[in-house]
Write a protein that holds these residues in place. Structure first.
Motif, PDB file in Angstrom:
ATOM      1  N   ARG A  44       0.847  -1.191   0.000  1.00  0.00           N
ATOM      2  CA  ARG A  44       0.000   0.000   0.000  1.00  0.00           C
ATOM      3  C   ARG A  44       0.883   1.241   0.000  1.00  0.00           C
ATOM      4  O   ARG A  44       2.104   1.160   0.151  1.00  0.00           O
ATOM      5  N   SER A  45       0.242   2.399  -0.151  1.00  0.00           N
ATOM      6  CA  SER A  45       0.964   3.663  -0.034  1.00  0.00           C
ATOM      7  C   SER A  45       0.867   4.139   1.419  1.00  0.00           C
ATOM      8  O   SER A  45       0.533   3.345   2.311  1.00  0.00           O
ATOM      9  N   GLN A  46       1.080   5.403   1.680  1.00  0.00           N
ATOM     10  CA  GLN A  46       1.022   5.908   3.057  1.00  0.00           C
ATOM     11  C   GLN A  46      -0.381   5.818   3.654  1.00  0.00           C
ATOM     12  O   GLN A  46      -0.527   5.677   4.867  1.00  0.00           O
ATOM     13  N   ASP A  47      -1.385   5.869   2.809  1.00  0.00           N
ATOM     14  CA  ASP A  47      -2.770   5.738   3.275  1.00  0.00           C
ATOM     15  C   ASP A  47      -3.038   4.277   3.631  1.00  0.00           C
ATOM     16  O   ASP A  47      -2.877   3.395   2.780  1.00  0.00           O
ATOM     17  N   PRO A  48      -3.429   3.987   4.870  1.00  0.00           N
ATOM     18  CA  PRO A  48      -3.684   2.598   5.270  1.00  0.00           C
ATOM     19  C   PRO A  48      -4.712   1.897   4.399  1.00  0.00           C
ATOM     20  O   PRO A  48      -4.677   0.664   4.252  1.00  0.00           O
ATOM     21  N   ASN A  49      -5.635   2.659   3.819  1.00  0.00           N
ATOM     22  CA  ASN A  49      -6.701   2.072   3.009  1.00  0.00           C
ATOM     23  C   ASN A  49      -6.448   2.220   1.507  1.00  0.00           C
ATOM     24  O   ASN A  49      -7.378   2.407   0.723  1.00  0.00           O
ATOM     25  N   SER A  50      -5.195   2.119   1.117  1.00  0.00           N
ATOM     26  CA  SER A  50      -4.838   2.335  -0.284  1.00  0.00           C
ATOM     27  C   SER A  50      -4.430   1.059  -1.030  1.00  0.00           C
ATOM     28  O   SER A  50      -3.992   1.126  -2.179  1.00  0.00           O
TER      29      SER A  50
END
Length: 222
Positions: A157-163
């Motif tokens: 994922r990226s920095q967003d946990p929901n990505s």
């Protein structure tokens, strides 16, 4: 399903009508079969229901889906943790069954850490875009207590946990600094030597193997 009876007699019994509650076996000489309350007596014949049949019947009931990842370096088999991350497991299986992963590559390999794949951009020769693609949507994190031990399958994922979307990674060496921060949803059960070969491949400055490691992902019942 056909059950064989000694003496040449056979009985056709639909598997759907057999259960451990309705199937009772009595004496070798006078066997009674109860199916939904109907009784049939066969005198003088030896009823042969082998251990293999019972094993296969039980296996059919308990069958579970696993992922089979084919690569130029060999094959890996992975089991899923549906109880830990049901959304991630469903997403991976759905994508695999659509052929989404076929032809993608392991585009990021870091010795002593992990191998990462699942990006549709890796089907392109434009290596600058490798690692930036996804399925066109994201899924919510399902962080759990499962540690990032060797062999674990986790979602990138990226920095967003929901990505998270489609990219995943397989840990080749315990990386517990990721625990609780990335969603673990499976584990390699066969073929970790393949992951070891892939992670050792010569790579460029972005950890992308110099020679493409293409994959094909299949979902099988075991």
């Amino acid at each position: 399903m056909i059950l064989a009876i000694q003496g040449g007699l056979t009985i056709n019994i639909p598997l759907s009508k057999i259960s451990f509650q309705t199937l009772e076996l009595f004496s070798a000489k006078n066997a009674l079969i109860y199916l939904g309350g109907d009784m049939k007596r066969f005198s003088g014949y030896f009823l042969m229901v082998t251990t293999a049949f019972l094993f296969l019947f039980g296996s059919a009931v308990m069958a579970e889906e696993i992922a089979v990842i084919k690569t130029p370096k060999g094959v890996m088999e992975l089991k899923f943790f549906k109880d830990k991350a049901p959304g991630h497991v469903k997403n991976f299986i759905d994508l695999a069954k659509k052929g989404f992963y076929d032809g993608t590559t392991f585009h990021r390999v870091i010795p002593g850490f992990m191998i990462q794949g699942g990006d549709p951009n890796t089907k392109s020769e434009d290596r600058s875009q490798h690692g930036k693609g996804g399925p066109g949507y994201t899924i919510n994190a399902e962080f759990n207590e499962t540690p990032h031990d060797r062999g674990v399958l986790s979602m990138a994922r990226s920095q967003d946990p929901n990505s998270a979307g489609s990219q995943f990674f397989i840990v080749v060496k315990g990386s517990h600094f990721l625990d609780g921060k990335y969603t673990v949803f499976g584990k390699v059960i066969k073929g970790m030597d393949v992951a070891d070969k892939i992670v050792a491949e010569p790579r460029d400055g972005r950890d992308n193997p110099n020679v493409k490691i293409e994959i094909k992902v299949m979902i099988e019942d075991r």
